[in-house]
Design a protein around this motif. Structure first.
Motif, PDB file in Angstrom:
ATOM      1  N   GLY A 136       0.815  -1.201   0.000  1.00 18.89           N
ATOM      2  CA  GLY A 136       0.000   0.000   0.000  1.00 18.89           C
ATOM      3  C   GLY A 136       0.857   1.262   0.000  1.00 18.89           C
ATOM      4  O   GLY A 136       2.086   1.213   0.106  1.00 18.89           O
ATOM      5  N   ARG A 137       0.191   2.389  -0.099  1.00 17.43           N
ATOM      6  CA  ARG A 137       0.872   3.685  -0.094  1.00 17.43           C
ATOM      7  C   ARG A 137       0.482   4.443   1.176  1.00 17.43           C
ATOM      8  O   ARG A 137      -0.654   4.345   1.672  1.00 17.43           O
ATOM      9  CB  ARG A 137       0.474   4.506  -1.317  1.00 17.43           C
ATOM     10  N   THR A 138       1.401   5.188   1.737  1.00 16.67           N
ATOM     11  CA  THR A 138       1.140   6.015   2.911  1.00 16.67           C
ATOM     12  C   THR A 138       1.814   7.361   2.721  1.00 16.67           C
ATOM     13  O   THR A 138       2.904   7.440   2.140  1.00 16.67           O
ATOM     14  CB  THR A 138       1.643   5.333   4.204  1.00 16.67           C
ATOM     15  N   VAL A 139       1.147   8.414   3.164  1.00 14.13           N
ATOM     16  CA  VAL A 139       1.684   9.769   3.051  1.00 14.13           C
ATOM     17  C   VAL A 139       2.295  10.157   4.390  1.00 14.13           C
ATOM     18  O   VAL A 139       1.616  10.113   5.431  1.00 14.13           O
ATOM     19  CB  VAL A 139       0.588  10.780   2.651  1.00 14.13           C
ATOM     20  N   LEU A 140       3.567  10.512   4.367  1.00 16.25           N
ATOM     21  CA  LEU A 140       4.289  10.893   5.575  1.00 16.25           C
ATOM     22  C   LEU A 140       4.703  12.352   5.478  1.00 16.25           C
ATOM     23  O   LEU A 140       5.131  12.815   4.416  1.00 16.25           O
ATOM     24  CB  LEU A 140       5.534  10.012   5.754  1.00 16.25           C
ATOM     25  N   ARG A 141       4.566  13.052   6.602  1.00 22.58           N
ATOM     26  CA  ARG A 141       4.986  14.457   6.662  1.00 22.58           C
ATOM     27  C   ARG A 141       6.166  14.553   7.612  1.00 22.58           C
ATOM     28  O   ARG A 141       6.053  14.223   8.798  1.00 22.58           O
ATOM     29  CB  ARG A 141       3.845  15.335   7.150  1.00 22.58           C
ATOM     30  N   VAL A 142       7.300  14.996   7.109  1.00 23.47           N
ATOM     31  CA  VAL A 142       8.502  15.207   7.910  1.00 23.47           C
ATOM     32  C   VAL A 142       9.026  16.605   7.591  1.00 23.47           C
ATOM     33  O   VAL A 142       9.228  16.927   6.410  1.00 23.47           O
ATOM     34  CB  VAL A 142       9.584  14.150   7.609  1.00 23.47           C
ATOM     35  N   GLY A 143       9.233  17.406   8.621  1.00 23.13           N
ATOM     36  CA  GLY A 143       9.707  18.763   8.400  1.00 23.13           C
ATOM     37  C   GLY A 143       8.735  19.616   7.627  1.00 23.13           C
ATOM     38  O   GLY A 143       9.138  20.554   6.927  1.00 23.13           O
ATOM     39  N   GLY A 144       7.442  19.300   7.715  1.00 19.73           N
ATOM     40  CA  GLY A 144       6.427  20.074   7.021  1.00 19.73           C
ATOM     41  C   GLY A 144       6.250  19.717   5.571  1.00 19.73           C
ATOM     42  O   GLY A 144       5.466  20.368   4.868  1.00 19.73           O
ATOM     43  N   VAL A 145       6.918  18.684   5.081  1.00 15.26           N
ATOM     44  CA  VAL A 145       6.826  18.286   3.674  1.00 15.26           C
ATOM     45  C   VAL A 145       6.131  16.932   3.582  1.00 15.26           C
ATOM     46  O   VAL A 145       6.542  15.963   4.246  1.00 15.26           O
ATOM     47  CB  VAL A 145       8.229  18.210   3.027  1.00 15.26           C
ATOM     48  N   ASP A 146       5.090  16.846   2.754  1.00  9.74           N
ATOM     49  CA  ASP A 146       4.354  15.596   2.548  1.00  9.74           C
ATOM     50  C   ASP A 146       4.983  14.808   1.407  1.00  9.74           C
ATOM     51  O   ASP A 146       5.223  15.351   0.317  1.00  9.74           O
ATOM     52  CB  ASP A 146       2.892  15.888   2.219  1.00  9.74           C
ATOM     53  N   THR A 147       5.217  13.518   1.656  1.00 15.17           N
ATOM     54  CA  THR A 147       5.803  12.643   0.647  1.00 15.17           C
ATOM     55  C   THR A 147       5.099  11.287   0.712  1.00 15.17           C
ATOM     56  O   THR A 147       4.839  10.777   1.809  1.00 15.17           O
ATOM     57  CB  THR A 147       7.318  12.453   0.881  1.00 15.17           C
ATOM     58  N   ALA A 148       4.807  10.721  -0.452  1.00 12.76           N
ATOM     59  CA  ALA A 148       4.163   9.394  -0.513  1.00 12.76           C
ATOM     60  C   ALA A 148       5.239   8.314  -0.531  1.00 12.76           C
ATOM     61  O   ALA A 148       6.226   8.410  -1.265  1.00 12.76           O
ATOM     62  CB  ALA A 148       3.279   9.293  -1.742  1.00 12.76           C
ATOM     63  N   TYR A 149       5.029   7.273   0.302  1.00 15.69           N
ATOM     64  CA  TYR A 149       5.965   6.152   0.387  1.00 15.69           C
ATOM     65  C   TYR A 149       5.205   4.854   0.180  1.00 15.69           C
ATOM     66  O   TYR A 149       3.997   4.752   0.478  1.00 15.69           O
ATOM     67  CB  TYR A 149       6.658   6.116   1.750  1.00 15.69           C
ATOM     68  N   THR A 150       5.946   3.852  -0.271  1.00 12.83           N
ATOM     69  CA  THR A 150       5.373   2.513  -0.445  1.00 12.83           C
ATOM     70  C   THR A 150       5.698   1.663   0.783  1.00 12.83           C
ATOM     71  O   THR A 150       6.856   1.600   1.218  1.00 12.83           O
ATOM     72  CB  THR A 150       5.946   1.821  -1.691  1.00 12.83           C
ATOM     73  N   VAL A 151       4.681   1.033   1.356  1.00 11.52           N
ATOM     74  CA  VAL A 151       4.870   0.161   2.523  1.00 11.52           C
ATOM     75  C   VAL A 151       5.333  -1.202   2.031  1.00 11.52           C
ATOM     76  O   VAL A 151       4.601  -1.910   1.324  1.00 11.52           O
ATOM     77  CB  VAL A 151       3.572   0.023   3.339  1.00 11.52           C
ATOM     78  N   VAL A 152       6.566  -1.579   2.372  1.00  7.40           N
ATOM     79  CA  VAL A 152       7.113  -2.866   1.934  1.00  7.40           C
ATOM     80  C   VAL A 152       7.201  -3.874   3.079  1.00  7.40           C
ATOM     81  O   VAL A 152       7.565  -5.029   2.847  1.00  7.40           O
ATOM     82  CB  VAL A 152       8.509  -2.669   1.300  1.00  7.40           C
ATOM     83  N   GLY A 153       6.887  -3.448   4.296  1.00  4.80           N
ATOM     84  CA  GLY A 153       6.963  -4.376   5.413  1.00  4.80           C
ATOM     85  C   GLY A 153       6.205  -3.867   6.620  1.00  4.80           C
ATOM     86  O   GLY A 153       5.959  -2.655   6.765  1.00  4.80           O
ATOM     87  N   VAL A 154       5.813  -4.817   7.473  1.00  8.46           N
ATOM     88  CA  VAL A 154       5.164  -4.487   8.745  1.00  8.46           C
ATOM     89  C   VAL A 154       5.982  -5.132   9.855  1.00  8.46           C
ATOM     90  O   VAL A 154       6.292  -6.328   9.786  1.00  8.46           O
ATOM     91  CB  VAL A 154       3.706  -4.996   8.793  1.00  8.46           C
ATOM     92  N   ALA A 155       6.369  -4.312  10.856  1.00  8.80           N
ATOM     93  CA  ALA A 155       7.252  -4.780  11.929  1.00  8.80           C
ATOM     94  C   ALA A 155       6.544  -4.758  13.264  1.00  8.80           C
ATOM     95  O   ALA A 155       5.483  -4.142  13.429  1.00  8.80           O
ATOM     96  CB  ALA A 155       8.507  -3.902  11.990  1.00  8.80           C
ATOM     97  N   GLY A 156       7.159  -5.459  14.218  1.00 12.43           N
ATOM     98  CA  GLY A 156       6.655  -5.390  15.584  1.00 12.43           C
ATOM     99  C   GLY A 156       6.999  -4.043  16.198  1.00 12.43           C
ATOM    100  O   GLY A 156       7.618  -3.186  15.578  1.00 12.43           O
ATOM    101  N   GLY A 157       6.630  -3.883  17.445  1.00  6.88           N
ATOM    102  CA  GLY A 157       6.915  -2.617  18.106  1.00  6.88           C
ATOM    103  C   GLY A 157       5.726  -1.682  18.080  1.00  6.88           C
ATOM    104  O   GLY A 157       4.611  -2.061  17.713  1.00  6.88           O
ATOM    105  N   PRO A 158       5.926  -0.422  18.462  1.00  6.34           N
ATOM    106  CA  PRO A 158       4.811   0.522  18.541  1.00  6.34           C
ATOM    107  C   PRO A 158       4.195   0.794  17.180  1.00  6.34           C
ATOM    108  O   PRO A 158       4.908   0.867  16.167  1.00  6.34           O
ATOM    109  CB  PRO A 158       5.468   1.787  19.116  1.00  6.34           C
ATOM    110  N   PRO A 159       2.876   0.944  17.101  1.00  2.66           N
ATOM    111  CA  PRO A 159       2.224   1.176  15.799  1.00  2.66           C
ATOM    112  C   PRO A 159       2.543   2.536  15.201  1.00  2.66           C
ATOM    113  O   PRO A 159       2.284   2.753  14.011  1.00  2.66           O
ATOM    114  CB  PRO A 159       0.730   1.051  16.143  1.00  2.66           C
ATOM    115  N   THR A 160       3.103   3.454  15.998  1.00  5.46           N
ATOM    116  CA  THR A 160       3.425   4.791  15.481  1.00  5.46           C
ATOM    117  C   THR A 160       4.790   4.849  14.815  1.00  5.46           C
ATOM    118  O   THR A 160       5.184   5.897  14.312  1.00  5.46           O
ATOM    119  CB  THR A 160       3.394   5.810  16.626  1.00  5.46           C
ATOM    120  N   ALA A 161       5.547   3.746  14.823  1.00  7.44           N
ATOM    121  CA  ALA A 161       6.908   3.753  14.268  1.00  7.44           C
ATOM    122  C   ALA A 161       6.869   3.614  12.748  1.00  7.44           C
ATOM    123  O   ALA A 161       6.060   2.870  12.198  1.00  7.44           O
ATOM    124  CB  ALA A 161       7.730   2.629  14.881  1.00  7.44           C
TER     125      ALA A 161
END
Length: 847
Positions: A159-184
């Motif tokens: 799937g695709r997810t939009v991430l904002r870092v430093g005020g800039v929105d960028t679309a990324y492709t999700v290639v894996g799901v890991a353990g740990g906190p869901p916000t990582a």
């Protein structure tokens, strides 16, 4: 020994009702001291939680402490230390040094930065750092290209997810799901280092050890290698060579992750120590007075024992054994309740969110024995009070035991001296700020209460001179009896006043001091806020967001605001002190139209990197004006000599220092903390302008009813919870003291009441007399307690908040109601037995 044991056992059985009051006071003392001991010990063992570095043998991190050395008068140099809440970074070159150390299996550079993921807060990291937890893949594969990520949950592979870092929105492709906190969110190492925006440095280095290599041995090797390479924390430091890198092991590894936990633990320890000191002082006062009062009611009995041949030593030992038996049972009962009391305090702290994320306060089973130690201390305090009282009782002669002895001149002189000391301490509170002023005000209140305890007979005599006339005039025979009793037994009346004054003064000072600051700060925040909208975004606002928002139709002014911290080094009576202070960074353009600090001198339009605006009270204490300079340390430990461009009034709401927004961001303040305050043009509509803002700056959230800005509001949560808990506990303690003292006096008055019944006084008249005495005690205690509280409170509130003391109606009414109820119950309940039955001559005066 047999004689003293016999006397002690017989007296304990005979006077068990009187000792019940002492038992209650001692049990509550033991409970409070035990709960505080558990809190202090747990805070002392506290540490940041180890989460994302759990699999690392050790962590290399920057030095998160700043130090200040000064030489007190006539002493050796001393060093104060304070934790830093902004990230102190590690040079990237240290990674190669650590990797070459024998026994290191892997050294992994870690970067942590805020991100926004589909409109929610998230945390970005390099994928290689996931092994430090370790958090493994549950599905998919590791990221290989810059536009690929692994997420902690809430997404599907491909799937695709939009991430904002430093005020800039960028679309990324999700290639894996890991353990740990869901916000990582995990990026490739190169992309994570680019997005973190700190070339040449990293947040921390996690070290994995080779099999069979001991952590202590590896830590020593890494430490030696870093020292040999001359590795230092990134950036200049005020403490010179003290800015080396830290090598953290065990629980210390969490300090590289939760930066707020260490400073919060130190603040909690200091706060609990202050509360514990106050509790111990009040416990000494109340327990001693309760034990002495219990023995004073038996002056006739002790004098009779002296008359029939008991020696002073036998009386002292008998009294000590008697009090020791009561104290042992009471202290044990209180120790049992200490653990539930501590757990209740922890529950309130957790429910209010008063503790920072990541701070663990352990309570190992071996620590459960701490209340037993405080129970022993309680017994020792009671025995000491008994020794003092027994020493006086042993010298009694039969004739002296049958009359009320007048208090002596040394007692009056000591009380007057303590009163002057309390007033002087209140004067000190007027010259201090923050916690120092609060501590001085509390010390003044305790000292003045002690003075009132010594001056109690004279205060009671004076009060009855004032109240006696209306009592005799309007309250009939009962009023005559109440006025005469209170004046004749001045020492007894003074003993009854002491706990009432204590509960009124102490609780009044503690509640009013905090309420005054909160009330004044909230008022300043409401007056300062001119904005009608506030814009924010998870992952940070885009660069130049404030400028773009100013161009939106309907916007009159827009101000970027970011929170940060600074450390102020100063000397207090020659001792080095480091104060960590919350501050604001702002964009100065049209600042007063969105957030008005009420400038006194200078202009905030001149705020830029290298300059600072200072609150008027702090400027006065530092002796600076516009054009002068002030030396501070930013949240990352960097020292700076800043030019003062303005002074302002509303420092309770906005903090003691205002900086340029860019200055704080440069020194570690997180971009996602930034907000833009927006003032709508006259005649404009908030909803329409908010919609225009959201369209002009995609990804922002716009609030149409912004809360007033209070820079220190979050930092006050812990202090407020602990203070309220302490006030509630000590308030309950002093209520028990009121009941105990009045009950002991009531038990001792039973022969007097029976004699009045024989002389013809009716039950109704005696009940009314006792009610009038209770009312006089409550009224006098409230008046004296309010007067005692008003002196330090006036000094504190005028010096710190520039306003009169404030206490909400509900707490004030509760204090009055509690004092009235406890005074009435403590006076009337013990007298019930003496008022029962029929006595000859009851009709002579009327029933």
């Amino acid at each position: 020994m047999k004689v003293t044991a016999l006397l002690a056992s017989r007296a304990a059985r005979t006077h068990r009702r009187a000792w019940a009051a002492v038992f209650a006071a001692l049990a509550f003392t033991s409970l409070l001291l035990g709960a505080l001991a558990l809190a202090l010990a747990s805070a002392g063992l506290g540490h940041p939680r180890v989460a994302r570095y759990a699999a690392a043998a050790l962590v290399v991190a920057g030095d998160q402490n700043t130090r200040f050395t000064a030489t007190p008068w006539g002493s050796e140099p001393r060093t104060a230390e304070a934790g830093l809440t902004e990230r102190v970074r590690v040079p990237a070159a240290a990674l190669g040094v650590v990797r070459r150390v024998p026994g290191v299996r892997a050294a992994v550079a870690d970067e942590v930065f805020p991100a926004g993921r589909d409109g929610r807060a998230a945390v970005g990291r390099p994928w290689s750092a996931a092994r430090l937890a370790p958090w493994a893949l549950r599905d998919g594969r590791a990221p290989r290209r810059a536009q690929e990520v692994v997420v902690g949950g809430g997404a599907r592979v491909g799937g695709r997810t939009v991430l904002r870092v430093g005020g800039v929105d960028t679309a990324y492709t999700v290639v894996g799901v890991a353990g740990g906190p869901p916000t990582a969110v995990y990026f490739t190492d190169g992309e994570a280092h680019r997005l973190a925006g700190h070339p040449g440095s990293v947040d921390a280095i996690g070290v994995l050890a080779r099999p069979g290599v001991a952590t202590e041995e590896l830590s020593a090797r890494v430490r030696a290698a870093l020292d040999a390479a001359g590795a230092r924390s990134v950036g200049p430091r005020a403490d010179g060579d003290a800015a080396g890198l830290r090598v953290l092991t065990g629980n210390g590894r969490g300090g590289a992750e939760f930066l707020d936990a260490g400073p919060a633990r130190a603040g909690l320890l200091e706060l609990l120590a202050s509360v514990a000191a106050t509790v111990v002082l009040i416990a000494l006062l109340v327990v001693s007075s309760t034990v002495v009062q219990a023995l004073r009611q038996r002056a006739g009995e002790l004098g009779l024992l002296r008359a029939v041949g008991a020696t002073p030593g036998q009386l002292r030992r008998a009294v000590g054994k008697e009090v020791g038996r009561v104290a042992a049972g009471a202290a044990s009962a209180g120790a049992v309740g200490a653990l539930p009391a501590y757990l209740a305090l922890r529950g309130v702290l957790d429910a209010r969110g008063a503790l920072p994320a990541g701070l663990e306060l352990p309570l190992p089973p071996w620590l459960w024995a701490a209340p037993l130690v405080t129970a022993g201390v309680t017994v020792l305090v009671a025995r000491f009070a008994a020794v003092l009282a027994g020493a006086g009782a042993a010298k009694l002669r039969p004739a002296e035991a049958l009359r009320e002895s007048a208090p002596g001149t040394p007692r009056k002189v000591t009380g007057l001296v303590l009163l002057l000391v309390g007033v002087s301490s209140a004067g000190t509170a007027a010259l201090q700020s923050g916690a120092a002023a609060g501590n001085a005000a509390g010390a003044a209140a305790v000292t003045m209460v002690g003075a009132c305890a010594l001056l109690g007979p004279w205060i009671a005599d004076g009060a009855m001179r004032v109240l006696g006339a209306p009592l005799r005039r309007y309250c009939g025979p009962a009023g005559h009896l109440a006025a005469a009793n209170s004046r004749v037994a001045a020492r007894r009346s003074g003993a009854a006043l002491t706990p009432v004054v204590l509960v009124t003064a102490f609780v009044g000072v503690q509640l009013s001091a905090g309420a005054t600051l909160t009330h004044a700060g909230a008022a300043q925040a409401r007056e300062a806020l001119r904005a009608g909208l506030v814009a924010r975004a998870d992952g940070g606002l885009p660069e130049g967001a404030a400028e773009r928002i100013r161009e939106v139709p309907g916007v009159r002014a827009a101000t970027g605001v970011v929170r940060g911290t600074v450390v102020l080094a100063r000397r207090e009576t020659g001792e080095p002190r480091l104060d960590r202070l919350p501050v604001l960074g702002v964009t100065p353009q049209r600042l007063t139209r969105t957030l008005d600090p009420e400038v006194r001198e200078g202009s905030v339009r001149e705020l830029r990197p290298g300059t600072v605006a200072v609150g008027a009270d702090r400027a006065r204490s530092l002796g600076v004006r516009p054009g002068g300079t002030v030396t501070l340390r930013f949240g990352d430990g960097t020292p700076a000599r800043l030019r003062v461009v303005a002074t302002y009034e509303r420092s309770l709401a906005l903090g003691d220092f205002l900086f340029s927004r860019d200055e704080l961001l440069r020194h570690g303040a997180l971009p996602d903390r930034e907000r833009v305050l927006v003032t709508v043009a006259p005649g404009g509509d908030r909803a329409t302008t908010a919609a225009a803002l959201a369209a002009a700056v995609p990804g922002v959230r716009v609030e149409t009813s912004p809360a007033p800005v209070r820079v220190a509001a979050e930092d006050q949560a812990l202090a407020e919870v602990v203070t309220v808990a302490a006030v509630s506990a000590i308030g309950g303690f002093t209520v028990i003291a009121v009941l105990s003292t009045l009950s002991l006096i009531g038990f001792g008055r039973r022969p007097e009441l029976r004699l009045l019944r024989l002389a013809g006084a009716g039950r109704g008249q005696l009940r009314r007399m006792l009610r009038l005495e209770a009312a006089a005690t409550a009224l006098t205690g409230l008046a004296v307690g309010a007067a005692v509280a008003s002196v330090p409170l006036l000094a504190f509130s005028l010096g710190v908040a520039r306003t009169v003391p404030y206490l909400p109606v509900a707490p004030a009414a509760l204090i009055v109601a509690v004092v009235a109820v406890t005074a009435g119950a403590g006076t009337l309940l013990p007298a019930r037995a003496a008022l029962r039955g029929r006595y000859p001559g009851r009709g002579a005066v009327g029933g």
